[in-house]
Structures are given as C-alpha cells and as structure tokens.
Design a protein around this motif. Sequence first.
Motif, PDB file in Angstrom:
ATOM      1  N   ASP A   1       0.830  -1.209   0.000  1.00 57.64           N
ATOM      2  CA  ASP A   1       0.000   0.000   0.000  1.00 57.64           C
ATOM      3  C   ASP A   1       0.861   1.254   0.000  1.00 57.64           C
ATOM      4  N   PHE A   2       1.941   1.227   0.762  1.00 57.77           N
ATOM      5  CA  PHE A   2       2.848   2.377   0.811  1.00 57.77           C
ATOM      6  C   PHE A   2       3.460   2.637  -0.565  1.00 57.77           C
ATOM      7  N   LEU A   3       3.905   1.585  -1.247  1.00 54.13           N
ATOM      8  CA  LEU A   3       4.513   1.762  -2.564  1.00 54.13           C
ATOM      9  C   LEU A   3       3.493   2.228  -3.590  1.00 54.13           C
ATOM     10  N   ASN A   4       2.298   1.623  -3.548  1.00 52.41           N
ATOM     11  CA  ASN A   4       1.271   2.020  -4.525  1.00 52.41           C
ATOM     12  C   ASN A   4       0.799   3.451  -4.295  1.00 52.41           C
ATOM     13  N   MET A   5       0.662   3.836  -3.048  1.00 48.87           N
ATOM     14  CA  MET A   5       0.180   5.180  -2.747  1.00 48.87           C
ATOM     15  C   MET A   5       1.176   6.238  -3.223  1.00 48.87           C
ATOM     16  N   ASN A   6       2.448   5.945  -3.125  1.00 48.45           N
ATOM     17  CA  ASN A   6       3.475   6.907  -3.512  1.00 48.45           C
ATOM     18  C   ASN A   6       4.047   6.622  -4.894  1.00 48.45           C
ATOM     19  N   ARG A   7       3.423   5.689  -5.627  1.00 46.47           N
ATOM     20  CA  ARG A   7       3.823   5.389  -7.005  1.00 46.47           C
ATOM     21  C   ARG A   7       5.319   5.066  -7.087  1.00 46.47           C
ATOM     22  N   ILE A   8       5.692   4.079  -6.281  1.00 42.23           N
ATOM     23  CA  ILE A   8       7.088   3.632  -6.225  1.00 42.23           C
ATOM     24  C   ILE A   8       7.105   2.150  -6.565  1.00 42.23           C
ATOM     25  N   GLY A   9       7.957   1.806  -7.541  1.00 47.67           N
ATOM     26  CA  GLY A   9       8.099   0.391  -7.871  1.00 47.67           C
ATOM     27  C   GLY A   9       9.074  -0.305  -6.951  1.00 47.67           C
ATOM     28  N   ASP A  10      10.277   0.221  -6.927  1.00 43.95           N
ATOM     29  CA  ASP A  10      11.321  -0.302  -6.053  1.00 43.95           C
ATOM     30  C   ASP A  10      12.009   0.902  -5.422  1.00 43.95           C
ATOM     31  N   PHE A  11      11.816   1.055  -4.113  1.00 45.54           N
ATOM     32  CA  PHE A  11      12.292   2.259  -3.442  1.00 45.54           C
ATOM     33  C   PHE A  11      13.808   2.375  -3.546  1.00 45.54           C
ATOM     34  N   VAL A  12      14.502   1.301  -3.239  1.00 45.14           N
ATOM     35  CA  VAL A  12      15.967   1.345  -3.234  1.00 45.14           C
ATOM     36  C   VAL A  12      16.494   1.579  -4.635  1.00 45.14           C
ATOM     37  N   ALA A  13      15.920   0.837  -5.631  1.00 42.73           N
ATOM     38  CA  ALA A  13      16.389   0.995  -7.009  1.00 42.73           C
ATOM     39  C   ALA A  13      16.070   2.391  -7.538  1.00 42.73           C
ATOM     40  N   GLU A  14      14.876   2.893  -7.204  1.00 45.60           N
ATOM     41  CA  GLU A  14      14.518   4.233  -7.674  1.00 45.60           C
ATOM     42  C   GLU A  14      15.392   5.291  -7.030  1.00 45.60           C
TER      43      GLU A  14
ATOM     44  N   LEU B   1      16.562  18.627 -13.758  1.00 48.03           N
ATOM     45  CA  LEU B   1      17.285  18.548 -12.492  1.00 48.03           C
ATOM     46  C   LEU B   1      16.409  18.942 -11.321  1.00 48.03           C
ATOM     47  N   GLU B   2      15.566  19.958 -11.523  1.00 50.68           N
ATOM     48  CA  GLU B   2      14.643  20.360 -10.466  1.00 50.68           C
ATOM     49  C   GLU B   2      13.638  19.255 -10.175  1.00 50.68           C
ATOM     50  N   GLN B   3      13.128  18.588 -11.211  1.00 49.39           N
ATOM     51  CA  GLN B   3      12.189  17.470 -11.009  1.00 49.39           C
ATOM     52  C   GLN B   3      12.848  16.319 -10.251  1.00 49.39           C
ATOM     53  N   VAL B   4      14.072  15.973 -10.682  1.00 48.87           N
ATOM     54  CA  VAL B   4      14.784  14.893 -10.004  1.00 48.87           C
ATOM     55  C   VAL B   4      15.053  15.258  -8.546  1.00 48.87           C
ATOM     56  N   LEU B   5      15.436  16.510  -8.314  1.00 48.35           N
ATOM     57  CA  LEU B   5      15.709  16.947  -6.948  1.00 48.35           C
ATOM     58  C   LEU B   5      14.451  16.897  -6.094  1.00 48.35           C
ATOM     59  N   GLN B   6      13.322  17.327  -6.646  1.00 44.39           N
ATOM     60  CA  GLN B   6      12.065  17.253  -5.904  1.00 44.39           C
ATOM     61  C   GLN B   6      11.678  15.804  -5.604  1.00 44.39           C
ATOM     62  N   ARG B   7      11.905  14.921  -6.583  1.00 35.64           N
ATOM     63  CA  ARG B   7      11.588  13.508  -6.371  1.00 35.64           C
ATOM     64  C   ARG B   7      12.493  12.901  -5.292  1.00 35.64           C
ATOM     65  N   ARG B   8      13.746  13.292  -5.313  1.00 40.55           N
ATOM     66  CA  ARG B   8      14.655  12.791  -4.294  1.00 40.55           C
ATOM     67  C   ARG B   8      14.278  13.317  -2.910  1.00 40.55           C
ATOM     68  N   LEU B   9      13.880  14.586  -2.849  1.00 40.97           N
ATOM     69  CA  LEU B   9      13.426  15.129  -1.564  1.00 40.97           C
ATOM     70  C   LEU B   9      12.182  14.400  -1.074  1.00 40.97           C
ATOM     71  N   ARG B  10      11.291  14.064  -2.013  1.00 46.15           N
ATOM     72  CA  ARG B  10      10.090  13.312  -1.629  1.00 46.15           C
ATOM     73  C   ARG B  10      10.457  11.922  -1.116  1.00 46.15           C
ATOM     74  N   LEU B  11      11.397  11.265  -1.795  1.00 50.68           N
ATOM     75  CA  LEU B  11      11.830   9.943  -1.325  1.00 50.68           C
ATOM     76  C   LEU B  11      12.536  10.038   0.028  1.00 50.68           C
ATOM     77  N   ALA B  12      13.320  11.109   0.202  1.00 49.27           N
ATOM     78  CA  ALA B  12      13.962  11.299   1.505  1.00 49.27           C
ATOM     79  C   ALA B  12      12.934  11.505   2.606  1.00 49.27           C
ATOM     80  N   GLU B  13      11.843  12.184   2.271  1.00 53.31           N
ATOM     81  CA  GLU B  13      10.764  12.372   3.246  1.00 53.31           C
ATOM     82  C   GLU B  13      10.061  11.056   3.548  1.00 53.31           C
ATOM     83  N   LEU B  14       9.936  10.190   2.540  1.00 57.97           N
ATOM     84  CA  LEU B  14       9.252   8.898   2.724  1.00 57.97           C
ATOM     85  C   LEU B  14      10.176   7.805   3.253  1.00 57.97           C
ATOM     86  N   GLU B  15      11.470   8.050   3.261  1.00 63.23           N
ATOM     87  CA  GLU B  15      12.416   6.986   3.613  1.00 63.23           C
ATOM     88  C   GLU B  15      12.243   6.471   5.037  1.00 63.23           C
TER      89      GLU B  15
END
Length: 491
Positions: A216-229, A368-382
């Motif tokens: 549910d956590f992965l589907n809600m945040n549209r993540i296939g593989d957290f570590v790989a992503e 780069l801004e999109q990637v940075l925002q996505r990384r910040l989002r993953l850091a928030e979800l980590e």
Amino acid sequence: MRRDASSGSAWASRPRYAPADFVTLLWRERFLMAAVFAVLFVLGMAAAFSMKTTYPAYASVLVRLGQEYVYEPRAGDAARGAVPDSDQVIQSETEILGSAQLKDKVIQRLGLARIYPELAKKYATAKPDEQREIMGAAQRALEQNLAIETAPDTPIIRVGFKHRDPQSAALVLNTLLEEYLIFRQGILGDSSSPVLEQQRLAFESRLAAADAAYEDFLNMNRIGDFVAEKASLSQLQAQIEQQKFQVEAQLQDRTGRLSALDRQFAQVSPEVGLYRDVNPAGADKLVELKVQREDLLSRYKPDARPVQELDAQIAHMERAVAEGRTRGDSARRFGVNPVYQTLQTEKIQLASEVAALRQQQAALAGQLEQVLQRRLRLAELEPRFQALSLDRDVLQANVRDFAVKEEQSRAAQQIAAQTNDNIRIVARALPPTKGSSLKKPVAMLALLFAGFTALCVGLVRMYLRPGLPTPRAAARTLDLPVLASARLKQA
C-alpha cells in the motif's frame, strides 16, 4: 533417737546397692524376666519365620550426554550449546527411572496378576475406590522393592528389583528398562513442535499484514522499487548535472566564438574583386619608341639629334613604366566575398547552436529540479519505508528461523523415537538363582530385644521393690552394722 529414726526412714527410701547386689537381686526376678523374654522371643521368631525369601534381580544402564541435554534456545542464540555436567545428567535419568508414572506403565503392561497375585485377587472383587487404593499399594510395593544406585563420576546406573518369584523379578526389571527408554523420550524429547508451528503461523500472519502495508505504501506513492529508484535518481541527477555542466561549457564556447565572429564580421567586406585586365599601352609605346630608334639608327648616327630626342623619350617612358604611371586596368569584375560568406554561415550556425544550447540548458535545469524534488520526496518517505522494510525483514527472518527450528525439532523427535544412542542397557536382568531373606537378622534382633527388654524389666522391678533386699544393702544404706539376718517367714 527420734532424729535417728527419721534419718533411718530417709535412708530406707534410698537404698544403696553394690555391683555384687545386682546378681542377687536380678536372680530374684528371674521368673518375671524369663516370662518377658519368652514372650518377646516367641513373637520375634514368629515375625522372623514369617519373612519370605525374595530374589533380587540386577541390571545396569550406561548414560552418556545426548542431544536432548544440549540447550537450544527458542529464539536468538544466547547460551546455545550449553550442556549440564555428567552428575546432573545421571541425576535426571535417575529421577526418570524412579518416577511413579513409569511404575504405573510397568504395572499396566505386565498386569497386576503377574506381579502381585494377592493384590490382583483383591482388585478383582474391590470397588472403584478400593481398586485405586490397591493400585497405589502395588505402586508403593514396586517402589519399595526397586533400588536405584549411582556412584560419583560414573556414567552407570545400577537398578535392582526384589520379588518372591525370580522370573517375575527379572521380567519386571527388564520391562521397567524398556518402558524407561520409551518414557524418557516423552520427558526429554522436544515437544515444542506445535508451539513452534503456532509461533511460525503467528509470524506469517504478521508478515502478511506487513507485506500489505508495504505494498500500500509503494502504490500510494507510485514507487516500484524504493531502493532501485533512489539509486537511479541519484545516478540520473549526476548524469543531468554532468550534461548541464557540459552544455554550459559548450554555451560559453559558442557565445565566445559568436562574439569573435561579430567583431571579425565588421572588418570583412561583403564583396571582393574576382579579376581585372591590365592596360599595356605604356609598354607598347616603349616598344614602339625603341623600334623607331632602331629605324633612326639605320639613317642617323647615335649622336644625331633625332636619335638623342628619341632616346630621351625612351628613357622617360621607361621611368614611367617602372614607376607604374603608365599602368591601368582595361576591365574589372566584383563578386561576393567567400570569407564574408563563410563568416556569415558560421555566425548563423553558432547563433542556432547558442539558442539550442540555451534551450537545452533550460530543459536540463527543469529536469534537475524534477529529479531533486523527487529525491526530496523519497527522503521524506524513507523513514516510513525503512520502518516497513525493517518489520518485513525481521518477520521474514523469524518465519525462516522458526520454520528451520520446527523442521529440526520434528527431525529430532523422529530420530529420538527410533534410537537411544546415549542410553545403553549394559546388562539386562537375569532370573536370580539365590534369594535373600531377613529371617536370621530378624531372629537375632528378636533375641537381643527380648533379652534387653527382660533385663530392663528386671531392673525396674528390682528398684520398685520396697525395703532393703540384702544385709549388705541395709548396712550401706543405714550406715549401721548388721549383726544378724533372718529369712522371711511364710505366712
């Protein structure tokens, strides 16, 4: 005299005896002592002859350290492999051999009639409550006749059993050892397989819930593989930054070249002469004058005035030709300057490249801004992801460990049910050929007890008799000499 009389009465109440008086006094009580001795001796001999002969059978068991004594923790590895010392192992095996449940199994297997026929007859006609009492009496008799002996630092347990019938003694003891080998498996065997299975099922249920929360956590945040992503985003960011740096370097290079071209472009003429025709009139005139001079020389001498005038004209013409005053273009053609065209073409290309590089720079900055925002989002979800992953990993490890322990426990039970490698019967019981009885010890005890009791009765009777029994006792007691004594006259 009154004082002496009172003193005499006090002395008479406490007779004083000498060792020689005891023989005489005890001889007076010989009939009472003989009667007491006879009664007690007869009773003792009756008890001695009522003792029946028993036949002791013996067997020995070798006890070694087995797998069942090795400590295997249910969870974790704390104190794994700890074992008790040999004395503790011997003590535990001795307690199992002497347990009441084992004796009850022996009685149920052989039957009460085979071990104690008298109790079996009473059991057949007894009521349920009385039957339980009879079975208890049989167990107590079996326990009284069973002897278990051990020695320090010796892995041998000696077991003995006494019975009136030598065949029954050996049969009961061998049956006891056989039931002991079976009974100890249930006591020492690992009976935790059902508990391990229940715990494993509980962990599997919790693992299913953890997996559902993880999905549910992965589907809600549209993540296939957290570590790989996360790793791919980090790599993608590095690639975009590298491309951005390269584009900026190329943009600066193209911009610098474009500025240089702009400066060079202002200095280059758009048109250039393609070709021109030179007018040879001066040269032709000079040739014509030389021809005329040669013609004049044919008529005049070199120093003649016409020749000198012509020489002056030739010299003047030669100076004019040499100085280029007579040179001129008869025709000239102009066209587009190729250098100008090249510079113009290169300028156009550089301008287009600069525009493209600026667009590419803007696109890379957006990516780069999109990637940075996505990384910040993953850091928030980590943190949440780490918690869910940790729960799943721990539960998976527990399920795996308990599954392994369950299989090991089941295998250990099956192996233990088929073998007892650490318990060996060194010597089985054989029917004894020589019995033992307590007739002689009881008879000797009866003789000694009867004699001692008769002597005690005689002494008590001697001390309880009133008066002074002998003249010597009277003399010692009254502290007076006895001059004469007379026999007691019969009434």
